[in-house]
Design a protein around this motif. Structure first.
Motif, short mmCIF file in Angstrom:
data_model
loop_
_atom_site.label_atom_id
_atom_site.label_comp_id
_atom_site.label_asym_id
_atom_site.label_seq_id
_atom_site.Cartn_x
_atom_site.Cartn_y
_atom_site.Cartn_z
N ASP A 1 -20.46 2.53 70.60
CA ASP A 1 -19.86 3.63 70.24
C ASP A 1 -18.76 3.39 68.86
O ASP A 1 -18.12 4.21 68.59
CB ASP A 1 -18.62 3.93 71.30
CG ASP A 1 -17.47 3.13 71.69
OD1 ASP A 1 -17.86 1.94 71.18
OD2 ASP A 1 -16.70 3.58 72.41
N PHE A 2 -19.31 2.59 68.07
CA PHE A 2 -18.58 2.14 66.81
C PHE A 2 -18.54 3.35 66.00
O PHE A 2 -17.26 3.68 65.40
CB PHE A 2 -19.75 1.01 66.11
CG PHE A 2 -19.18 0.77 64.73
CD1 PHE A 2 -18.20 -0.12 64.63
CD2 PHE A 2 -19.88 1.17 63.71
CE1 PHE A 2 -17.65 -0.51 63.45
CE2 PHE A 2 -19.41 0.68 62.36
CZ PHE A 2 -18.23 -0.12 62.28
N LEU A 3 -19.35 4.22 65.83
CA LEU A 3 -19.14 5.48 64.70
C LEU A 3 -18.14 6.43 65.44
O LEU A 3 -17.44 6.90 64.50
CB LEU A 3 -20.66 6.24 64.70
CG LEU A 3 -21.47 5.52 63.99
CD1 LEU A 3 -22.71 6.42 63.74
CD2 LEU A 3 -21.17 5.21 62.55
N ALA A 4 -17.89 6.37 66.46
CA ALA A 4 -16.92 7.21 67.21
C ALA A 4 -15.53 6.45 67.34
O ALA A 4 -14.46 7.15 67.47
CB ALA A 4 -17.31 7.62 68.24
N THR A 5 -15.51 5.09 67.21
CA THR A 5 -14.16 4.57 67.54
C THR A 5 -13.79 3.58 66.44
O THR A 5 -13.20 2.42 66.62
CB THR A 5 -14.57 3.62 68.91
OG1 THR A 5 -15.51 2.49 68.75
CG2 THR A 5 -14.77 4.33 69.90
N MET A 6 -14.19 3.80 65.39
CA MET A 6 -13.95 2.80 64.00
C MET A 6 -12.59 2.83 63.82
O MET A 6 -11.54 3.84 63.67
CB MET A 6 -14.57 3.27 62.87
CG MET A 6 -16.10 2.94 62.88
SD MET A 6 -16.87 3.38 61.20
CE MET A 6 -16.73 5.23 61.27
N SER A 7 -11.92 1.61 63.50
CA SER A 7 -10.61 1.81 63.33
C SER A 7 -10.46 1.82 61.88
O SER A 7 -11.45 2.26 60.88
CB SER A 7 -10.04 0.06 63.28
OG SER A 7 -10.61 -0.68 62.36
N ALA A 8 -9.14 1.96 61.20
CA ALA A 8 -9.05 2.43 59.83
C ALA A 8 -9.83 1.42 59.06
O ALA A 8 -10.31 1.72 58.05
CB ALA A 8 -7.50 2.60 59.49
N ASP A 9 -9.41 0.12 59.29
CA ASP A 9 -10.00 -0.95 58.32
C ASP A 9 -11.47 -0.73 58.66
O ASP A 9 -12.19 -0.64 57.50
CB ASP A 9 -9.83 -2.25 58.84
CG ASP A 9 -8.26 -2.53 58.60
OD1 ASP A 9 -7.78 -2.02 57.41
OD2 ASP A 9 -7.77 -3.61 59.06
N GLU A 10 -12.19 -0.49 59.71
CA GLU A 10 -13.65 -0.25 59.86
C GLU A 10 -14.00 0.89 58.96
O GLU A 10 -15.16 0.78 58.53
CB GLU A 10 -13.97 -0.28 61.23
CG GLU A 10 -13.75 -1.51 62.07
CD GLU A 10 -14.12 -1.49 63.37
OE1 GLU A 10 -14.44 -2.44 64.29
OE2 GLU A 10 -13.88 -0.11 64.23
N GLN A 11 -13.41 1.77 58.82
CA GLN A 11 -13.88 3.16 58.16
C GLN A 11 -13.69 2.75 56.71
O GLN A 11 -14.69 3.14 56.05
CB GLN A 11 -12.58 4.27 58.62
CG GLN A 11 -12.76 4.73 59.87
CD GLN A 11 -11.73 5.78 60.27
OE1 GLN A 11 -11.03 6.41 59.06
NE2 GLN A 11 -11.59 6.32 61.25
N GLN A 12 -12.86 1.90 56.17
CA GLN A 12 -12.84 1.69 54.65
C GLN A 12 -14.05 0.63 54.62
O GLN A 12 -14.82 1.01 53.59
CB GLN A 12 -11.57 0.82 54.42
CG GLN A 12 -10.54 1.75 54.28
CD GLN A 12 -9.35 0.95 53.90
OE1 GLN A 12 -9.04 -0.26 53.97
NE2 GLN A 12 -8.29 1.67 53.52
N TRP A 13 -14.47 -0.19 55.42
CA TRP A 13 -15.55 -1.05 55.30
C TRP A 13 -17.01 -0.34 55.45
O TRP A 13 -17.97 -0.33 54.52
CB TRP A 13 -15.54 -2.11 56.08
CG TRP A 13 -14.30 -3.00 56.09
CD1 TRP A 13 -13.53 -3.35 54.90
CD2 TRP A 13 -13.58 -3.79 57.05
NE1 TRP A 13 -12.35 -4.13 55.14
CE2 TRP A 13 -12.54 -4.52 56.47
CE3 TRP A 13 -13.70 -3.79 58.67
CZ2 TRP A 13 -11.49 -5.21 57.24
CZ3 TRP A 13 -13.06 -4.63 59.35
CH2 TRP A 13 -11.91 -5.33 58.87
N MET A 14 -16.89 0.91 56.13
CA MET A 14 -18.00 1.49 56.46
C MET A 14 -18.37 2.51 55.14
O MET A 14 -19.61 2.40 54.73
CB MET A 14 -17.94 2.63 57.38
CG MET A 14 -19.17 3.44 57.63
SD MET A 14 -20.62 2.59 57.99
CE MET A 14 -20.65 2.23 60.01
N ALA A 15 -17.21 3.13 54.32
CA ALA A 15 -17.52 3.67 53.20
C ALA A 15 -17.98 2.50 52.08
O ALA A 15 -18.81 2.93 51.26
CB ALA A 15 -16.06 4.20 52.80
N ALA A 16 -17.41 1.46 52.03
CA ALA A 16 -17.83 0.49 51.37
C ALA A 16 -19.16 -0.11 51.47
O ALA A 16 -20.15 -0.14 50.59
CB ALA A 16 -17.12 -0.85 51.15
#
Length: 98
Positions: A14-29
């Motif tokens: 469920d990574f896409l639905a539960t990303m932390s704030a850091d993970e969201q930044q890394w996903m954008a990068a």
């Protein structure tokens, strides 16, 4: 030339639905990283696969014989931050429109 289908395996189903704030930044990068490789001609296409069992990412690479797919994908911001990993599938041939 070498061709690969590279599958990005996230750390949880469920990574896409539960990303932390850091993970969201890394996903954008991560997206910017893949787009840059596409602009360089190393990636033919990339995007998320919304598998009901758990989403994952796919990218199609076309790289020179002297390039190392492990080294390329190790530079991905998600991988560098310990969030998921890649599975590399060599392809015998890769045809594309472009």
């Amino acid at each position: 030339m070498k061709n690969y289908l590279c599958q990005f395996i996230p750390p949880r189903a469920d990574f896409l639905a539960t990303m932390s704030a850091d993970e969201q930044q890394w996903m954008a990068a991560h997206g910017a990283f893949l787009n840059d490789l596409m602009a360089q001609g190393l990636i033919v296409a990339h995007g998320p696969v919304l598998d009901p069992a758990g989403a994952y990412g796919v990218s199609l690479y076309r790289i020179a014989d002297d390039q190392d797919i492990d080294a390329l994908t190790a530079r991905d911001p998600l991988v560098r931050n310990g969030v998921g990993h890649y599975v590399h599938h060599p392809m015998l041939h890769l045809a594309s429109r472009a």
